[in-house]
Write an enzyme that holds these catalytic residues in place. Structure first.
Site, PDB file in Angstrom:
ATOM      1  N   SER A 105      -3.701  -1.913   7.181  1.00  0.00           N
ATOM      2  CA  SER A 105      -4.070  -1.890   5.761  1.00  0.00           C
ATOM      3  C   SER A 105      -4.840  -3.137   5.317  1.00  0.00           C
ATOM      4  CB  SER A 105      -2.816  -1.755   4.889  1.00  0.00           C
ATOM      5  OG  SER A 105      -2.119  -0.559   5.165  1.00  0.00           O
ATOM      6  N   HIS A 119      14.070  12.542  -8.290  1.00  0.00           N
ATOM      7  CA  HIS A 119      15.293  12.997  -7.628  1.00  0.00           C
ATOM      8  C   HIS A 119      16.239  13.585  -8.682  1.00  0.00           C
ATOM      9  CE1 HIS A 119      13.865  11.232  -4.077  1.00  0.00           C
ATOM     10  NE2 HIS A 119      14.710  10.218  -3.924  1.00  0.00           N
ATOM     11  N   THR A 124       0.815  -1.221   0.000  1.00  0.00           N
ATOM     12  CA  THR A 124       0.000   0.000   0.000  1.00  0.00           C
ATOM     13  C   THR A 124       0.848   1.271   0.000  1.00  0.00           C
ATOM     14  OG1 THR A 124      -0.152  -0.068   2.425  1.00  0.00           O
ATOM     15  CG2 THR A 124      -1.912  -1.135   1.177  1.00  0.00           C
ATOM     16  N   ASN A 130       4.004   3.926  -1.430  1.00  0.00           N
ATOM     17  CA  ASN A 130       4.346   4.493  -2.744  1.00  0.00           C
ATOM     18  C   ASN A 130       5.091   3.493  -3.618  1.00  0.00           C
ATOM     19  OD1 ASN A 130       3.230   7.003  -2.237  1.00  0.00           O
ATOM     20  ND2 ASN A 130       5.159   7.946  -1.600  1.00  0.00           N
TER      21      ASN A 130
END
EC number: 1.2.1.11
Length: 339
Positions: A40, A243, A11, A13
């Site tokens: 979750s 990034h 769950t 990212n």
């Protein structure tokens, strides 16, 4: 032959991105299992465009019968559950920092050091490097092969998604609060992140470095060359995904910008966009959802004898995390797990 694959941290990212990447790349899985913490349980996550998976309780899950585990929770969670999975006969690709510096665990970027996978049976664990490290060694490897890099000085501009969904929510909430003149609430970051930059990622160490800076140094040495000197300053910036790195290298052999540009263009996984114009370089907002590592602003550094500077950008949730893990799984299936 199809494999049974479990995704720990499904769950989060990176976990969600792993599921999407497995489906996109048509990984040979007969069954995919989504695992997460008890808070979750019962949530639904997407696997590709059509399949929905119910999240199961990681703490109670029996790993017997699972072939490959892609693990992306926090390091403390991996420390508990990765050994459980290995004991049940699984091969684990772990995306946390917990196993990266274990000498018996390969630390792998498939385009850079695929040969390191040969040692995975020592613990049946393969470590996925830090996201900023992955994109940096992708850029350094072909240059090191040609010119031999002595020293690297890198400054990072790391998006909030690297700190998880709560960090992304905090950037959104703080940004909204500034526009409507609400108080700024901080919970994930030690200082305001909206319209600000924070030179502090992970905890501080005794020498004044942060653990993120230490990771970039020791992981680069393990992947590329233990003799390479690396100095890093890691900064969190108010972008959601992607990034960026400003990399300066010193080499043993003379290096020209044009030769470096040609070498990088010919290297797998890299895309060079380098023109001296407003459209001639890549920024984080342009790489979201993209699998490539982009290189721009390649130029000679005349302040040292053999110096080169460049700008490097990648989607930290894709190549910086999920894609790299799935590529490792693909290599394992192709070269090591076949009957």
């Amino acid at each position: 032959m199809g494999y049974t694959v479990a995704v720990i941290g499904a769950t989060g990212n990176v976990g969600r991105e792993i599921l999407q990447t497995l489906a996109e790349r048509k990984f040979p899985a007969d069954k995919v299992i989504a695992l997460a913490s008890d808070k979750s349980i019962g949530q639904e996550v997407s696997y590709g465009e059509d399949d929905i998976l119910k999240v199961l309780d990681l703490n109670k899950f029996d790993f017997n019968g699972v072939d490959i585990v892609l693990s992306s929770p926090g390091a403390k969670v991996s420390a508990v559950h990765v050994p459980r999975a290995v004991a049940a006969g699984c091969v684990v690709i772990d995306n946390t920092s917990h196993f990266r510096m274990d000498p018996n665990v390969p630390l792998v970027v498939p385009e850079v050091n695929p040969q390191a996978l040969a040692g995975f049976r020592k613990r049946n664990i393969v470590a996925n490097p830090n996201g900023a490290t992955i994109q940096m060694v992708m850029a350094l490897k072909p240059l090191h092969e040609r010119f031999t890099i002595r020293r690297v000085v890198v400054s990072t501009y790391q998006s909030v998604s690297g700190a998880g969904k709560e960090a992304m929510d905090e950037l959104f909430t703080q940004t909204r609060a500034i526009f409507v003149n609400d108080p700024i609430a901080k919970s994930v970051f030690p200082k305001q992140i909206a319209f600000n930059v924070i030179p502090h990622i992970d905890s501080f160490m005794e020498d004044g470095s942060t653990r993120e800076e230490w990771k970039m140094m020791v992981e680069t040495k393990k992947i590329l060359d233990p003799k390479m000197k690396v100095a890093a300053t890691c900064v969190r910036v108010p972008t959601f995904i992607g990034h960026a790195l400003s990399i300066n290298i010193e080499t043993e052999e003379p290096v020209s910008a044009e030769e470096a540009r040609n070498i990088l263009r010919a290297s797998p996984g890299l895309s060079v966009i380098d023109q001296q114009s407003g459209e001639g370089y890549i920024t984080p907002v342009e790489v979201a959802g993209d699998d490539s590592v982009y290189i721009s602003r390649i130029r000679e550094d005349i302040s040292v004898e053999n110096g080169l500077s460049l700008w490097c950008v990648a989607d930290n949730l894709r190549k910086g995390s999920a894609l790299n893990a799935v590529q490792i799984a693909e290599l394992l299936v192709r070269d090591y797990l076949v009957e």
